[in-house]
Design a protein around this motif. Structure first.
Motif, PDB file in Angstrom:
ATOM      1  N   ILE A  36       0.839  -1.211   0.000  1.00 32.84           N
ATOM      2  CA  ILE A  36       0.000   0.000   0.000  1.00 32.84           C
ATOM      3  C   ILE A  36       0.871   1.258   0.000  1.00 32.84           C
ATOM      4  O   ILE A  36       0.565   2.233  -0.688  1.00 32.84           O
ATOM      5  CB  ILE A  36      -0.935   0.006   1.239  1.00 32.84           C
ATOM      6  CG1 ILE A  36      -1.960  -1.127   1.162  1.00 32.84           C
ATOM      7  CG2 ILE A  36      -1.634   1.349   1.422  1.00 32.84           C
ATOM      8  CD1 ILE A  36      -2.964  -1.008   0.070  1.00 32.84           C
TER       9      ILE A  36
ATOM     10  N   GLY B 134       3.895   1.554  -1.080  1.00 36.14           N
ATOM     11  CA  GLY B 134       4.812   1.615  -2.204  1.00 36.14           C
ATOM     12  C   GLY B 134       6.228   1.155  -1.899  1.00 36.14           C
ATOM     13  O   GLY B 134       7.120   1.315  -2.729  1.00 36.14           O
TER      14      GLY B 134
ATOM     15  N   ALA C   6       2.960  -3.680  -5.955  1.00 38.51           N
ATOM     16  CA  ALA C   6       1.666  -4.274  -5.586  1.00 38.51           C
ATOM     17  C   ALA C   6       1.635  -5.770  -5.858  1.00 38.51           C
ATOM     18  O   ALA C   6       1.156  -6.546  -5.013  1.00 38.51           O
ATOM     19  CB  ALA C   6       0.542  -3.577  -6.338  1.00 38.51           C
TER      20      ALA C   6
ATOM     21  N   LEU D 275      -7.236  -2.729  -2.836  1.00 37.33           N
ATOM     22  CA  LEU D 275      -6.424  -1.596  -3.299  1.00 37.33           C
ATOM     23  C   LEU D 275      -5.199  -2.066  -4.076  1.00 37.33           C
ATOM     24  O   LEU D 275      -4.816  -1.466  -5.089  1.00 37.33           O
ATOM     25  CB  LEU D 275      -6.005  -0.728  -2.112  1.00 37.33           C
ATOM     26  CG  LEU D 275      -7.147   0.005  -1.399  1.00 37.33           C
ATOM     27  CD1 LEU D 275      -6.641   0.640  -0.105  1.00 37.33           C
ATOM     28  CD2 LEU D 275      -7.777   1.044  -2.311  1.00 37.33           C
ATOM     29  N   LEU D 276      -4.593  -3.155  -3.615  1.00 40.89           N
ATOM     30  CA  LEU D 276      -3.418  -3.692  -4.308  1.00 40.89           C
ATOM     31  C   LEU D 276      -3.797  -4.290  -5.663  1.00 40.89           C
ATOM     32  O   LEU D 276      -3.037  -4.163  -6.635  1.00 40.89           O
ATOM     33  CB  LEU D 276      -2.693  -4.721  -3.440  1.00 40.89           C
ATOM     34  CG  LEU D 276      -1.981  -4.131  -2.226  1.00 40.89           C
ATOM     35  CD1 LEU D 276      -1.541  -5.231  -1.266  1.00 40.89           C
ATOM     36  CD2 LEU D 276      -0.797  -3.279  -2.656  1.00 40.89           C
TER      37      LEU D 276
ATOM     38  N   ASP E 259      -6.189  -3.186  -7.499  1.00 45.40           N
ATOM     39  CA  ASP E 259      -6.330  -1.989  -8.335  1.00 45.40           C
ATOM     40  C   ASP E 259      -4.964  -1.518  -8.824  1.00 45.40           C
ATOM     41  O   ASP E 259      -4.782  -1.250 -10.015  1.00 45.40           O
ATOM     42  CB  ASP E 259      -6.982  -0.837  -7.552  1.00 45.40           C
ATOM     43  CG  ASP E 259      -8.468  -1.012  -7.330  1.00 45.40           C
ATOM     44  OD1 ASP E 259      -9.096  -1.875  -7.971  1.00 45.40           O
ATOM     45  OD2 ASP E 259      -9.003  -0.267  -6.481  1.00 45.40           O
ATOM     46  N   LYS E 260      -3.999  -1.408  -7.893  1.00 46.16           N
ATOM     47  CA  LYS E 260      -2.652  -0.947  -8.252  1.00 46.16           C
ATOM     48  C   LYS E 260      -1.988  -1.870  -9.267  1.00 46.16           C
ATOM     49  O   LYS E 260      -1.215  -1.419 -10.112  1.00 46.16           O
ATOM     50  CB  LYS E 260      -1.755  -0.890  -6.998  1.00 46.16           C
ATOM     51  CG  LYS E 260      -1.907   0.338  -6.171  1.00 46.16           C
ATOM     52  CD  LYS E 260      -0.934   0.253  -4.985  1.00 46.16           C
ATOM     53  CE  LYS E 260      -0.357   1.600  -4.663  1.00 46.16           C
ATOM     54  NZ  LYS E 260       0.619   1.546  -3.573  1.00 46.16           N
TER      55      LYS E 260
END
Length: 186
Positions: free
Chosen positions: A49, A51, A55, A154-155, A157-158
């Motif tokens: 998350i 960075g 990801a 979220l990961l 998505d990344k």
């Protein structure tokens, strides 16, 4: 409000397919090894998350550590798979929606905020150390699912995954989605 409204969408507005799962933590395995692996899993998600690592690497680590925890679960109801992955699906998706709402408004929680995804994962690692009873530890564990599920979303998505949300709607858990996406070597 957003979080609870999202559960209504899951249940009524869109009638999501629920994966098999368990919400009763009685008998949850709390060995030092399994708890340490849970903390390690949280650290990998935080690193992705924030960075510190890509990801996809964080997702592979999530999968490997979760698989190890599932394989080492000796509870009669296999709660690491049936409770952890179900709760990540249920509460993690709602926290993901909550987070995305703050982004749309232009006020996402900073990672240092205790309500952020990172903040809730960190709460587990610190809260577990301050817990005196099994019941306290179970309460801290429950807070973890919200954040670990949201973090995996979220990961994904990344990492550019365009299909994970539909898979989740159809009853796949985050663990199922990541396991199908990444294969582990020995």
């Amino acid at each position: 409000f957003i979080h609870e409204a999202f559960h209504r969408i899951q249940d009524y507005e869109e009638s999501w397919n629920y994966p098999p799962g368990d919400q009763n933590p009685d008998g949850y395995p709390l060995t030092e090894e399994l708890t340490g692996l849970a903390i390690l899993l949280g650290s990998a998600l935080i690193d992705g998350i924030t960075g510190k690592i890509p990801a996809e690497q964080a997702l592979k680590m999530y999968y490997a550590i979760r698989k190890e925890r599932i394989d080492k679960d000796t509870s009669s109801r296999k709660l690491i798979k049936n409770l952890d992955t179900f709760q990540e699906w249920l509460e993690g998706t709602a926290m993901y929606a909550e987070y995305q709402y703050t982004v749309v408004l232009g006020f996402p929680y900073p990672n240092s905020d205790p309500n952020s995804v990172v903040g809730r994962i960190n709460y587990f690692a610190s809260g577990i150390q301050g817990s005196d009873t099994r019941s306290d530890v179970i309460d801290v564990l429950a807070a973890r699912y919200y954040a670990t599920g949201a973090a995996v979303g979220l990961l994904l998505d990344k990492a550019g995954d365009q299909n994970w949300k539909e898979q989740i709607r159809q009853g796949k858990t985050f663990y199922d989605v990541v396991a199908a996406k990444y294969k582990l070597s020995n």
